[in-house]
Design an enzyme around this catalytic site. Structure first.
Site, mmCIF file in Angstrom:
data_model
loop_
_atom_site.group_PDB
_atom_site.id
_atom_site.type_symbol
_atom_site.label_atom_id
_atom_site.label_comp_id
_atom_site.label_asym_id
_atom_site.label_seq_id
_atom_site.Cartn_x
_atom_site.Cartn_y
_atom_site.Cartn_z
ATOM 1 N N CYS A 1 -1.263 5.883 9.903
ATOM 2 C CA CYS A 1 -0.001 5.040 10.284
ATOM 3 C C CYS A 1 -0.583 4.127 11.172
ATOM 4 O O CYS A 1 -1.436 3.877 11.818
ATOM 5 C CB CYS A 1 0.599 6.101 11.412
ATOM 6 S SG CYS A 1 1.462 7.328 10.597
ATOM 7 N N GLU B 1 0.850 -1.094 0.021
ATOM 8 C CA GLU B 1 0.042 -0.017 -0.038
ATOM 9 C C GLU B 1 0.853 1.357 0.064
ATOM 10 O O GLU B 1 1.948 1.454 0.586
ATOM 11 C CB GLU B 1 -0.951 -0.041 1.205
ATOM 12 C CG GLU B 1 -1.618 -1.371 1.312
ATOM 13 C CD GLU B 1 -2.975 -1.355 1.919
ATOM 14 O OE1 GLU B 1 -2.808 -0.469 3.124
ATOM 15 O OE2 GLU B 1 -3.893 -1.959 1.871
HETATM 16 N N1 SAH Z 1 8.770 0.163 10.323
HETATM 17 C C1 SAH Z 1 8.981 1.631 10.658
HETATM 18 C C2 SAH Z 1 7.949 2.548 9.563
HETATM 19 C C3 SAH Z 1 6.629 2.157 9.532
HETATM 20 S S1 SAH Z 1 5.626 2.701 10.890
HETATM 21 C C4 SAH Z 1 8.595 2.317 11.751
HETATM 22 O O1 SAH Z 1 8.435 1.467 12.649
HETATM 23 O O2 SAH Z 1 9.047 3.384 12.212
HETATM 24 C C5 SAH Z 1 5.471 4.223 10.744
HETATM 25 C C6 SAH Z 1 5.095 4.748 11.992
HETATM 26 O O3 SAH Z 1 3.709 4.447 12.410
HETATM 27 C C7 SAH Z 1 5.763 4.448 13.091
HETATM 28 O O4 SAH Z 1 6.472 5.678 13.764
HETATM 29 C C8 SAH Z 1 4.815 3.579 13.940
HETATM 30 O O5 SAH Z 1 5.259 3.621 15.223
HETATM 31 C C9 SAH Z 1 3.290 4.307 13.751
HETATM 32 N N2 SAH Z 1 2.334 3.425 13.906
HETATM 33 C C10 SAH Z 1 2.254 2.012 14.056
HETATM 34 N N3 SAH Z 1 1.030 1.592 14.172
HETATM 35 C C11 SAH Z 1 0.322 2.623 14.506
HETATM 36 C C12 SAH Z 1 -1.076 2.968 14.728
HETATM 37 N N4 SAH Z 1 -2.063 1.804 14.870
HETATM 38 N N5 SAH Z 1 -1.299 3.983 15.165
HETATM 39 C C13 SAH Z 1 -0.660 5.287 14.862
HETATM 40 N N6 SAH Z 1 0.639 5.128 14.588
HETATM 41 C C14 SAH Z 1 1.319 3.905 14.496
#
Ligand code: SAH
Length: 418
Positions: free
Chosen positions: A392, A96
């Site tokens: 996110c 995605e």
């Molecule tokens: N793997 C990388 C990039 C993808 S996640 C990482 O972990 O940084 C991108 C961002 O989304 C990260 O900061 C993560 O903590 C956040 N994230 C993941 N799940 C989420 C959720 N359910 N709600 C809000 N942010 C979330």
């Protein structure tokens, strides 16, 4: 060069393309023509590369070479203008990619492009008001976003593309929907760049004329697909025309790779998903903390060679009643003291199978204020495209969330829920 392994033009750099045309007995300027066609004009078939002689196109096709363009299989448009693309890959897998017409306020690692952040950057009481305003302006943002769709960026432009680096993810963060997929495979550099080219084409925009920010924050952990991610970053800068300072990569905290990343000549800005203020909590939420704990992570952050006017961004997903207490904010401020950094706060984006609650806005603002009072710049990231599962942590391939999508559209509002 083994054509069966590497047969798509997308993903090849100048050197590889020069070798390819050399093998076909053609002069090296053909490599430049291919780069122009693939990365700038964003052609999808060899037949469209009109600058190449027909004979060469045929020879390339016969040896199994394709453009390797990403295929947009589905497109979901949110009420806030965010678009979630389901992008099909050659082997039938999909990832995605998200288009945010005005960004989400989180893409500006150093605050230099902080248009949306300015709304929430006023300390104290007015911050709460600004945050409320930023929610209240959804209607206007939405109509502007929708009115410009498919017609280029027009007079306002600060859009962000959020791209994936892997099919699924292996990191297993407990609050993230992508984690439920596990990791299926790494994306090639061509598949990473291909997402950007497909979205630019669909949105009829073109950097550098149009201001496009890029975040490696979609599905996957970029630092567990390091070589391809780095190669894709270089191609995006050198061939697609997106400036380094407009790109941010987010890592869950793969410490040795953070150190390698600092040594790269061409690189996006760095964001680190912190998400907890002590090891016990972080290990519970992000099991990788067992391997690379906060001490190791923050040591790598402190050693990270920042460029002029560059800051590290720390992301912190706020989970109601779990990591959003004032004491966690104070601990976070202690951890980050002395670092040239800012914090992006994200209230949890909910999803089926995610057993955490989205904190209320007052909790988010209180957390932000504690950080600010301790001298740490802190911003609240606006949720974008929650209704279409584009925010996110919500990326999980449409096919697998489709059943639960309908009721969510009714129940998820852009405002953080209690
Ligand atoms: N793997 C990388 C990039 C993808 S996640 C990482 O972990 O940084 C991108 C961002 O989304 C990260 O900061 C993560 O903590 C956040 N994230 C993941 N799940 C989420 C959720 N359910 N709600 C809000 N942010 C979330």
């Amino acid at each position: 060069m083994d054509r069966t392994l590497n047969s798509s033009l997308l993903g090849m750099d100048h050197k590889e393309l020069s070798a390819l045309v050399g093998e076909a007995g053609e002069p090296s300027y053909r490599a430049k023509q291919i780069m122009e066609a693939v990365y700038r004009q964003r052609v999808e078939t060899l037949g469209e590369i009109s600058t190449l002689p027909e004979g060469l196109r045929e020879r390339l096709a016969q040896s199994g070479v394709t453009v390797g363009a990403a295929r947009i299989e589905k497109k979901f448009v949110s009420v806030d203008g965010t678009v979630r693309y389901l992008v099909g890959l050659a082997d039938g897998q999909s990832v995605e990619t998200v288009w945010m017409p005005e960004g989400d306020g989180g893409e500006a690692g150093d605050g230099s492009e902080a248009g949306a952040e300015a709304e929430t950057s006023i300390p104290g009481a007015s911050a709460a008001k600004a945050a409320v305003n930023s929610v209240a302006t959804y209607g206007a943002a939405q109509s502007r976003a929708l009115s410009k769709q498919g017609s280029g960026l027009g007079s306002f432009g600060r859009s962000t593309i959020c791209i994936s680096s892997q099919v699924g993810c292996a990191v297993d963060c407990q609050f993230c929907l992508t984690a439920l997929l596990g990791v299926k495979r790494n994306l090639t550099a061509g598949e990473i760049v291909g997402q950007v080219c497909a979205v630019l084409k669909d949105q009829k925009v073109s950097p550098p004329e149009d201001r496009i920010n890029l975040v490696f924050m979609g599905m996957g952990e970029p630092f567990l697909n390091y070589e391809n991610f780095i190669k894709a970053s270089r191609l995006l800068v050198e061939c697609v025309g997106i400036a380094e300072r407009r790109m941010t990569v987010s890592t869950a905290g793969i410490v040795p790779r953070i150190r390698d990343f600092g040594e790269e000549k061409i690189r996006p800005k760095l964001a680190i998903s912190l998400n907890a203020s002590n090891d016990a909590l972080r290990t519970r939420l992000m099991p990788l903390n067992k391997k690379w704990n906060l001490e190791m992570l923050l040591a790598a952050a402190r050693d990270f060679p920042l460029r002029t006017r560059e800051w590290i961004t720390f992301e912190y997903v706020l989970l109601g009643g779990v990591n959003d207490e004032p004491q966690h904010a104070k601990e976070t401020a202690e951890l980050l003291r002395g670092l040239r950094c800012k914090v992006n706060l994200i209230a949890l984006n909910p999803g089926p199978g995610i057993d955490f609650a989205t904190p209320g806005e007052d909790r988010v603002i209180a957390f932000q204020n504690i950080l600010r009072e301790a001298g740490i710049p802190a911003f609240v990231r606006r949720p974008r495209g929650r209704d279409i599962y584009a925010a996110c942590g919500q990326l999980k391939r449409t096919t697998e969330v489709a059943i639960s999508l309908e009721p969510q559209i009714q129940s998820i509002s852009p405002q953080p829920r209690r």
